[in-house]
Design a protein around this motif. Structure first.
Motif, PDB file in Angstrom:
ATOM      1  N   ALA A   1      25.434  36.128  40.505  1.00 41.14           N
ATOM      2  CA  ALA A   1      25.598  35.667  39.122  1.00 41.14           C
ATOM      3  C   ALA A   1      24.288  35.840  38.375  1.00 41.14           C
ATOM      4  O   ALA A   1      23.238  35.411  38.853  1.00 41.14           O
ATOM      5  CB  ALA A   1      26.030  34.202  39.083  1.00 41.14           C
TER       6      ALA A   1
ATOM      7  N   ARG B   1      37.665  31.414  43.995  1.00 42.86           N
ATOM      8  CA  ARG B   1      38.072  32.782  43.736  1.00 42.86           C
ATOM      9  C   ARG B   1      38.345  33.494  45.068  1.00 42.86           C
ATOM     10  O   ARG B   1      37.631  33.295  46.050  1.00 42.86           O
ATOM     11  CB  ARG B   1      37.003  33.562  42.974  1.00 42.86           C
ATOM     12  CG  ARG B   1      36.726  33.026  41.583  1.00 42.86           C
ATOM     13  CD  ARG B   1      37.917  33.223  40.651  1.00 42.86           C
ATOM     14  NE  ARG B   1      37.585  32.929  39.276  1.00 42.86           N
ATOM     15  CZ  ARG B   1      37.656  31.712  38.716  1.00 42.86           C
ATOM     16  NH1 ARG B   1      38.022  30.671  39.456  1.00 42.86           N
ATOM     17  NH2 ARG B   1      37.340  31.545  37.453  1.00 42.86           N
TER      18      ARG B   1
ATOM     19  N   THR C   1      42.299  33.899  40.172  1.00 45.69           N
ATOM     20  CA  THR C   1      41.469  35.092  40.226  1.00 45.69           C
ATOM     21  C   THR C   1      42.057  36.211  39.375  1.00 45.69           C
ATOM     22  O   THR C   1      41.317  37.010  38.783  1.00 45.69           O
ATOM     23  CB  THR C   1      41.318  35.556  41.688  1.00 45.69           C
ATOM     24  OG1 THR C   1      40.883  34.447  42.493  1.00 45.69           O
ATOM     25  CG2 THR C   1      40.305  36.675  41.810  1.00 45.69           C
TER      26      THR C   1
ATOM     27  N   ASP D   1      40.728  36.708  35.808  1.00 53.31           N
ATOM     28  CA  ASP D   1      39.365  37.202  35.566  1.00 53.31           C
ATOM     29  C   ASP D   1      39.400  38.674  35.153  1.00 53.31           C
ATOM     30  O   ASP D   1      40.223  39.449  35.630  1.00 53.31           O
ATOM     31  CB  ASP D   1      38.502  37.035  36.816  1.00 53.31           C
ATOM     32  CG  ASP D   1      38.196  35.584  37.123  1.00 53.31           C
ATOM     33  OD1 ASP D   1      38.298  34.752  36.199  1.00 53.31           O
ATOM     34  OD2 ASP D   1      37.859  35.290  38.286  1.00 53.31           O
TER      35      ASP D   1
ATOM     36  N   SER E   1      34.877  39.352  37.223  1.00 55.24           N
ATOM     37  CA  SER E   1      33.913  38.515  36.514  1.00 55.24           C
ATOM     38  C   SER E   1      34.343  37.050  36.441  1.00 55.24           C
ATOM     39  O   SER E   1      35.456  36.741  35.995  1.00 55.24           O
ATOM     40  CB  SER E   1      33.700  39.047  35.099  1.00 55.24           C
ATOM     41  OG  SER E   1      33.199  40.366  35.150  1.00 55.24           O
ATOM     42  N   LEU E   2      33.447  36.164  36.838  1.00 56.77           N
ATOM     43  CA  LEU E   2      33.708  34.728  36.713  1.00 56.77           C
ATOM     44  C   LEU E   2      33.848  34.318  35.261  1.00 56.77           C
ATOM     45  O   LEU E   2      34.641  33.440  34.914  1.00 56.77           O
ATOM     46  CB  LEU E   2      32.565  33.933  37.361  1.00 56.77           C
ATOM     47  CG  LEU E   2      32.455  33.961  38.876  1.00 56.77           C
ATOM     48  CD1 LEU E   2      31.182  33.267  39.324  1.00 56.77           C
ATOM     49  CD2 LEU E   2      33.674  33.316  39.512  1.00 56.77           C
ATOM     50  N   THR E   3      33.043  34.915  34.414  1.00 58.40           N
ATOM     51  CA  THR E   3      33.096  34.624  32.988  1.00 58.40           C
ATOM     52  C   THR E   3      32.657  35.878  32.254  1.00 58.40           C
ATOM     53  O   THR E   3      31.795  36.607  32.740  1.00 58.40           O
ATOM     54  CB  THR E   3      32.203  33.427  32.628  1.00 58.40           C
ATOM     55  OG1 THR E   3      32.256  33.186  31.222  1.00 58.40           O
ATOM     56  CG2 THR E   3      30.760  33.648  33.040  1.00 58.40           C
TER      57      THR E   3
ATOM     58  N   GLY F   1      29.849  37.464  39.709  1.00 61.28           N
ATOM     59  CA  GLY F   1      30.900  37.094  40.647  1.00 61.28           C
ATOM     60  C   GLY F   1      30.963  38.123  41.764  1.00 61.28           C
ATOM     61  O   GLY F   1      29.943  38.626  42.220  1.00 61.28           O
TER      62      GLY F   1
ATOM     63  N   ILE G   1      34.551  26.112  41.639  1.00 60.63           N
ATOM     64  CA  ILE G   1      35.157  27.383  41.263  1.00 60.63           C
ATOM     65  C   ILE G   1      35.718  28.015  42.529  1.00 60.63           C
ATOM     66  O   ILE G   1      35.011  28.149  43.529  1.00 60.63           O
ATOM     67  CB  ILE G   1      34.127  28.338  40.635  1.00 60.63           C
ATOM     68  CG1 ILE G   1      33.586  27.762  39.325  1.00 60.63           C
ATOM     69  CG2 ILE G   1      34.721  29.714  40.392  1.00 60.63           C
ATOM     70  CD1 ILE G   1      32.410  28.549  38.783  1.00 60.63           C
TER      71      ILE G   1
END
Length: 291
Positions: free
Chosen positions: A67, A264, A229, A232, A247-249, A173, A262
């Motif tokens: 990250a 995933r 998941t 994303d 991508s997480l965000t 991520g 979190i």
């Protein structure tokens, strides 16, 4: 049970073959945001489909979880994107440190990992599980499941460079750094077959196919194992280097409350040969069924 190898490495084995090595205790410079990673990852025929510490981006490590900005600390490696300035070398790198093993067999590795700052403050406690399953004579599936829990008493903002003003840079991520390839790379997904069609969008699966220096073809296919998941967006790069991330965000910060987690779960199908779109869709479905 498998035997530990020198240097903190375990091998994943299927049908008597080493298909991946997991470097769980790497010795790396702080600028790489040291972390466990998978490399080399191989097809059943033995083709290597990852790269680690390449000259162009020495902080990219095979398949890893990373990250770029957690509460202002860089857990991605390399330069940090600074809003209004651009990428810069800063003394802000964190590290992921192995804590304890839960399981380690030929086809499953599970351990806990601490995401720590340079002064050894733990920001995240992680439980990570890595699995390997056969998908036929020409493919196998790698599963990477991460549960990241805020270990602090304050909210932790998780940001991509896109959230700080760098357009399209929504990475952070799960990330795969592909190997060097000869000739063009073929991209596939249900939403398109090029970077502009896939990058920054959600899709049931994404595949990248290439060939090594001996013209031996391989395909890497990525898909989700759960509905969370699946929401994303994909990060896809095929210019300068080959990489795919979930991508997480993307372009908005994700704030993780104290004690919140979190969760995933990504699947990577490692196949010999170049898959068609129909074959890729069938493999994605089979991978989820095998998990």
């Amino acid at each position: 049970m498998l035997a530990d190898r020198p240097g903190g490495v375990y091998a994943l084995r299927l049908d008597g073959r080493d298909v991946a090595e997991y470097v769980w205790s790497p010795e790396l410079p702080a600028s790489t945001a040291p972390r466990p990673f998978l490399h080399p990852v191989r097809t059943l025929a033995g083709l290597v489909v990852t790269d680690a510490r390449p000259h162009s981006h020495t902080h990219q490590l095979g398949i890893s979880i990373a990250a770029p900005d957690i509460a202002g600390l860089n857990f991605w490696g390399g330069r940090t994107f600074v809003a209004g300035h651009g990428p810069a070398w800063l003394d802000d790198h964190g590290a992921q440190e192995h804590q304890r093993w839960i399981r380690h067999t030929d086809a499953e590795l599970a351990h806990t990992v601490g995401w720590v700052s340079s002064n050894q403050t733990t920001l995240l406690d992680e439980k990570r599980t890595i699995t390997a399953n056969m998908l036929g004579e020409a493919a196998w599936v790698l599963g990477v499941h991460t549960e990241l829990t805020n270990a602090t008493e304050r909210p932790l903002p998780i940001r991509s460079p896109a959230a700080l003003g760098r357009p399209g840079a929504g990475y952070g991520g799960f990330f795969w750094r592909g190997p060097e390839v000869t000739g063009p790379v073929r991209l596939l997904s249900p939403v398109g077959a090029d970077v502009p069609s896939i990058h920054g969008r959600t899709a049931d699966w994404v595949a990248a196919a290439g060939a090594d220096a001996k013209s031996r073809e391989w395909t890497m296919l990525f898909t989700h194992a759960d509905e969370t998941t699946a929401r994303d967006r994909w990060f896809v790069r095929a210019r300068d280097y080959l990489g795919v991330g979930s991508s997480l965000t993307w372009d908005r910060p994700l704030e993780l409350a104290p004690g919140a987690t979190i969760d995933r779960h990504l699947l990577a199908v490692v196949a010999d040969g170049t898959l068609t779109a129909d074959e890729a869709a069938e493999y994605a479905s089979a991978a989820r069924s095998a998990t």
